[in-house]
Design a protein around this motif. Structure first.
Motif, PDB file in Angstrom:
ATOM      1  N   MET A 159      38.496 -35.564  74.297  1.00  0.00           N
ATOM      2  CA  MET A 159      38.137 -35.441  75.710  1.00  0.00           C
ATOM      3  C   MET A 159      36.689 -35.889  75.909  1.00  0.00           C
ATOM      4  SD  MET A 159      39.960 -31.704  76.096  1.00  0.00           S
ATOM      5  CE  MET A 159      39.698 -31.498  77.852  1.00  0.00           C
ATOM      6  N   GLY A 160      36.512 -37.052  76.528  1.00  0.00           N
ATOM      7  CA  GLY A 160      35.178 -37.592  76.751  1.00  0.00           C
ATOM      8  C   GLY A 160      34.791 -37.548  78.221  1.00  0.00           C
ATOM      9  N   VAL A 161      33.505 -37.364  78.475  1.00  0.00           N
ATOM     10  CA  VAL A 161      32.991 -37.373  79.843  1.00  0.00           C
ATOM     11  C   VAL A 161      31.665 -38.115  79.853  1.00  0.00           C
ATOM     12  CG1 VAL A 161      34.131 -35.226  80.535  1.00  0.00           C
ATOM     13  CG2 VAL A 161      31.844 -35.128  79.545  1.00  0.00           C
ATOM     14  N   SER A 162      31.342 -38.713  80.982  1.00  0.00           N
ATOM     15  CA  SER A 162      30.056 -39.381  81.132  1.00  0.00           C
ATOM     16  C   SER A 162      29.364 -39.012  82.433  1.00  0.00           C
ATOM     17  CB  SER A 162      30.230 -40.902  81.059  1.00  0.00           C
ATOM     18  OG  SER A 162      31.132 -41.345  82.062  1.00  0.00           O
ATOM     19  N   MET A 163      30.106 -38.347  83.343  1.00  0.00           N
ATOM     20  CA  MET A 163      29.565 -37.970  84.647  1.00  0.00           C
ATOM     21  C   MET A 163      29.850 -36.499  84.926  1.00  0.00           C
ATOM     22  SD  MET A 163      28.444 -40.925  86.046  1.00  0.00           S
ATOM     23  CE  MET A 163      28.549 -40.779  87.829  1.00  0.00           C
ATOM     24  N   PRO A 164      28.995 -35.841  85.701  1.00  0.00           N
ATOM     25  CA  PRO A 164      29.262 -34.445  86.061  1.00  0.00           C
ATOM     26  C   PRO A 164      30.595 -34.302  86.796  1.00  0.00           C
ATOM     27  CG  PRO A 164      26.992 -35.042  86.604  1.00  0.00           C
ATOM     28  CD  PRO A 164      27.691 -36.313  86.223  1.00  0.00           C
ATOM     29  N   GLY A 165      31.322 -33.242  86.477  1.00  0.00           N
ATOM     30  CA  GLY A 165      32.589 -32.952  87.144  1.00  0.00           C
ATOM     31  C   GLY A 165      33.808 -33.506  86.462  1.00  0.00           C
ATOM     32  N   GLU A 166      33.625 -34.387  85.470  1.00  0.00           N
ATOM     33  CA  GLU A 166      34.780 -35.030  84.843  1.00  0.00           C
ATOM     34  C   GLU A 166      35.539 -34.085  83.913  1.00  0.00           C
ATOM     35  OE1 GLU A 166      33.626 -39.764  84.826  1.00  0.00           O
ATOM     36  OE2 GLU A 166      33.245 -38.591  83.014  1.00  0.00           O
ATOM     37  N   MET A 167      34.834 -33.203  83.203  1.00  0.00           N
ATOM     38  CA  MET A 167      35.518 -32.353  82.237  1.00  0.00           C
ATOM     39  C   MET A 167      36.524 -31.426  82.900  1.00  0.00           C
ATOM     40  SD  MET A 167      36.204 -31.527  79.174  1.00  0.00           S
ATOM     41  CE  MET A 167      34.966 -32.226  78.089  1.00  0.00           C
ATOM     42  N   ALA A 168      36.166 -30.862  84.021  1.00  0.00           N
ATOM     43  CA  ALA A 168      37.088 -29.940  84.693  1.00  0.00           C
ATOM     44  C   ALA A 168      38.399 -30.632  85.026  1.00  0.00           C
ATOM     45  CB  ALA A 168      36.439 -29.383  85.953  1.00  0.00           C
ATOM     46  N   ARG A 169      38.322 -31.903  85.429  1.00  0.00           N
ATOM     47  CA  ARG A 169      39.544 -32.613  85.823  1.00  0.00           C
ATOM     48  C   ARG A 169      40.466 -32.844  84.625  1.00  0.00           C
ATOM     49  NH1 ARG A 169      35.816 -35.191  89.403  1.00  0.00           N
ATOM     50  NH2 ARG A 169      35.405 -36.912  87.980  1.00  0.00           N
ATOM     51  N   ILE A 170      39.899 -33.273  83.486  1.00  0.00           N
ATOM     52  CA  ILE A 170      40.787 -33.552  82.354  1.00  0.00           C
ATOM     53  C   ILE A 170      41.173 -32.269  81.610  1.00  0.00           C
ATOM     54  CG2 ILE A 170      40.120 -35.949  82.058  1.00  0.00           C
ATOM     55  CD1 ILE A 170      38.242 -35.124  79.827  1.00  0.00           C
ATOM     56  N   ALA A 171      40.308 -31.257  81.631  1.00  0.00           N
ATOM     57  CA  ALA A 171      40.661 -29.988  80.986  1.00  0.00           C
ATOM     58  C   ALA A 171      41.812 -29.320  81.719  1.00  0.00           C
ATOM     59  CB  ALA A 171      39.450 -29.063  80.941  1.00  0.00           C
ATOM     60  N   ARG A 172      41.869 -29.527  83.017  1.00  0.00           N
ATOM     61  CA  ARG A 172      42.989 -28.988  83.804  1.00  0.00           C
ATOM     62  C   ARG A 172      44.303 -29.635  83.382  1.00  0.00           C
ATOM     63  NH1 ARG A 172      41.364 -30.565  88.488  1.00  0.00           N
ATOM     64  NH2 ARG A 172      39.971 -28.786  88.763  1.00  0.00           N
ATOM     65  N   VAL A 173      44.224 -30.879  82.951  1.00  0.00           N
ATOM     66  CA  VAL A 173      45.415 -31.581  82.457  1.00  0.00           C
ATOM     67  C   VAL A 173      45.797 -31.077  81.063  1.00  0.00           C
ATOM     68  CG1 VAL A 173      46.368 -33.820  81.801  1.00  0.00           C
ATOM     69  CG2 VAL A 173      44.904 -33.644  83.829  1.00  0.00           C
ATOM     70  N   VAL A 174      44.812 -31.015  80.161  1.00  0.00           N
ATOM     71  CA  VAL A 174      45.078 -30.693  78.764  1.00  0.00           C
ATOM     72  C   VAL A 174      45.415 -29.223  78.563  1.00  0.00           C
ATOM     73  CG1 VAL A 174      44.070 -30.648  76.444  1.00  0.00           C
ATOM     74  CG2 VAL A 174      43.602 -32.574  77.971  1.00  0.00           C
ATOM     75  N   LYS A 175      44.664 -28.346  79.231  1.00  0.00           N
ATOM     76  CA  LYS A 175      44.774 -26.899  79.009  1.00  0.00           C
ATOM     77  C   LYS A 175      44.842 -26.594  77.511  1.00  0.00           C
ATOM     78  CE  LYS A 175      46.684 -25.482  83.443  1.00  0.00           C
ATOM     79  NZ  LYS A 175      46.611 -26.795  84.105  1.00  0.00           N
ATOM     80  N   PRO A 176      43.748 -26.871  76.796  1.00  0.00           N
ATOM     81  CA  PRO A 176      43.752 -26.672  75.343  1.00  0.00           C
ATOM     82  C   PRO A 176      43.934 -25.209  74.968  1.00  0.00           C
ATOM     83  CG  PRO A 176      41.522 -27.021  76.149  1.00  0.00           C
ATOM     84  CD  PRO A 176      42.435 -27.292  77.310  1.00  0.00           C
ATOM     85  N   THR A 177      44.526 -24.977  73.827  1.00  0.00           N
ATOM     86  CA  THR A 177      44.681 -23.604  73.338  1.00  0.00           C
ATOM     87  C   THR A 177      43.560 -23.239  72.373  1.00  0.00           C
ATOM     88  OG1 THR A 177      46.170 -24.382  71.594  1.00  0.00           O
ATOM     89  CG2 THR A 177      47.171 -23.622  73.648  1.00  0.00           C
TER      90      THR A 177
END
Length: 449
Positions: A159-177
């Protein structure tokens, strides 16, 4: 993945404009040249190219497609407000179909290597799906998630990010355990501003961890060593005595290293890796910790890690004409530059050791200091420096008057081919856009002849 176009339209909040809604989709593509029956094209609007131009090509190849504006088409076409967001919605819905453990991996550098080691380690007892290559972006992550199949018993998602706010969007998809944070460095300072902001953004991944799930973090990193949270369990790994998962007795050979892995419960396990560098010790510790969390014996994880092979252009050791070439050309930051310089300096070759370094991007206000500090570190490690391009001149400034600076990759390759001899070692590294793999290819060709 198996979804109909109509299902995708509903999940993405879109509307079927044309074509057969019952057509089956088995995967997503962002390159129209890879479009085929069963694929769905995701047209992305970039700075230079708008993917919507290629929708007709994708449909002609038998694929379905998203679009963000009404258009006439011959084939399954789904109208959505935003194609990237639509893909993420579908990925989130697809993820909800599975209950398997998913390991989310992030960090400023080392994500891909940590992902590969962790995924390999888990193959000792599980059928593992992992991110192909480094498809860790806002588009790559949901496409990766949609590649999970019923037979998989674990997944490792980069999971990579380069801009603020990006992690929340992809973490919502992945929902890691569970999660892994490799390090917090200076990559993407241009957009993040400070390292503290980078940490805050990366840590958003953990917002989606189940209660009590572990977040494994690099305890040798200054910002992560004291990182705490009340909502999830922080577990440290590293070489420092305070780390819960700790490496000791690290020993490097010509092209390999061994260390003793110490678990929080007091177990010890010898680990052997066919790669070099302390950063790889940390990557392996993360893999050992994740495997143990999933109930896998340490000996089993260590056994499969012994067969690890580094991904392309990530500290791959190549040889031509008796010269060792460290191909680390995929990307670069000040942190990864230091790790690579350590590997070069510790090589057993008795001849010249030359660092061929090009510029690093997305450093923002840290650009000058970051490049100069890299040059100073190269001088500290007592290796020669060949710098490339305008940003390379900043590296040369940090190194001092004995640095050599050339204008481009071709000139760098010519300089090296005229001077290299058997017994020498060369490191080649720079940001992706610098295309320093051209230097490696020229050396392999020229020295081979």
């Amino acid at each position: 993945m198996k979804m109909t176009v109509s299902e995708i339209a509903e999940l993405s909040g879109g509307r079927l404009l044309s074509g057969d809604g019952s057509a089956l989709v088995t995967g997503f593509v962002t390159d129209s040249r890879k479009a085929c029956p069963g694929a769905m094209f995701v047209p992305i609007r970039g700075e230079n190219v708008d993917g919507h131009r290629f929708i007709p090509n994708a449909l002609a190849a038998g694929a379905a497609s998203f679009t963000d504006h009404p258009a006439e088409a011959r084939g399954p076409l789904v109208l959505v407000e935003d194609c990237r967001a639509a893909l993420q919605k579908v990925g989130e819905a697809y993820r909800a179909r599975f209950t398997l453990p998913i390991v989310g991996i992030t960090g400023s550098v080392g994500k891909t290597t940590a992902k590969e080691m962790t995924a390999l380690g888990l193959t000792a007892s599980r059928r593992v799906w992992r991110t192909p290559g480094n498809a860790n972006s806002q588009v790559g992550v949901p496409i990766t998630v949609c590649g999970i199949e019923p037979e998989h018993t674990a997944a490792v998602i980069e999971m990579g990010v380069s801009m603020p706010g990006e992690m929340a969007r992809i973490a919502r998809v992945v929902k890691p355990t569970c999660g892994v944070v490799t390090t917090i460095g200076t990559s993407h300072l241009e957009f993040m501003g400070t390292r503290e902001n980078i940490l805050a953004e990366k840590a958003r991944m953990a917002d989606y961890l189940p209660e009590g799930a572990p977040l494994f973090v690099n305890g040798d990193n200054d910002l992560l060593s004291g990182f705490t949270s009340g909502s999830y369990r922080v577990v440290t790994f590293g070489l420092s005595p305070h780390c819960q998962w700790r490496a000791k007795e690290v020993a490097e050979g010509k092209d390999s290293l061994t260390f003793t892995c110490c678990s929080p419960e007091g177990q010890e396990q010898t680990v052997s890796l066919p790669v070099l560098g302390e950063h790889n010790v940390r990557n392996a510790l993360a893999a050992m910790a994740v495997g143990s969390w999933l109930g896998q014996p340490l000996a089993d994880t260590a056994r499969v890690l012994a067969s690890y092979e580094p991904p392309a252009m990530r500290q791959q050791i190549k040889e031509a004409g008796g010269v060792a070439i460290i191909d680390d050309t995929y990307n670069a930051s000040p942190d990864s530059m230091e790790s690579a310089l350590n590997v070069l300096a510790d090589r057993p070759e008795t001849g010249r050791k030359i660092a061929v370094l090009a510029g690093m991007r997305e450093l923002g206000s840290y650009e000058q200091a970051g490049h100069q500090s890299t040059g100073a570190y190269a001088r500290k490690k007592a290796v020669e420096l060949l710098a490339i391009g305008e940003l390379g001149r900043l590296i040369a400034q940090g190194y001092g008057d004995k640095a050599v600076c050339v204008k481009d990759n071709a000139e760098a390759a010519a300089w090296l081919l005229h001077r290299l001899r058997p017994g020498d070692a060369v490191l080649v590294k720079g940001s992706r856009g610098m295309k320093t793999e051209e230097v490696v290819n020229a050396l392999l060709s020229g020295l081979g002849e």
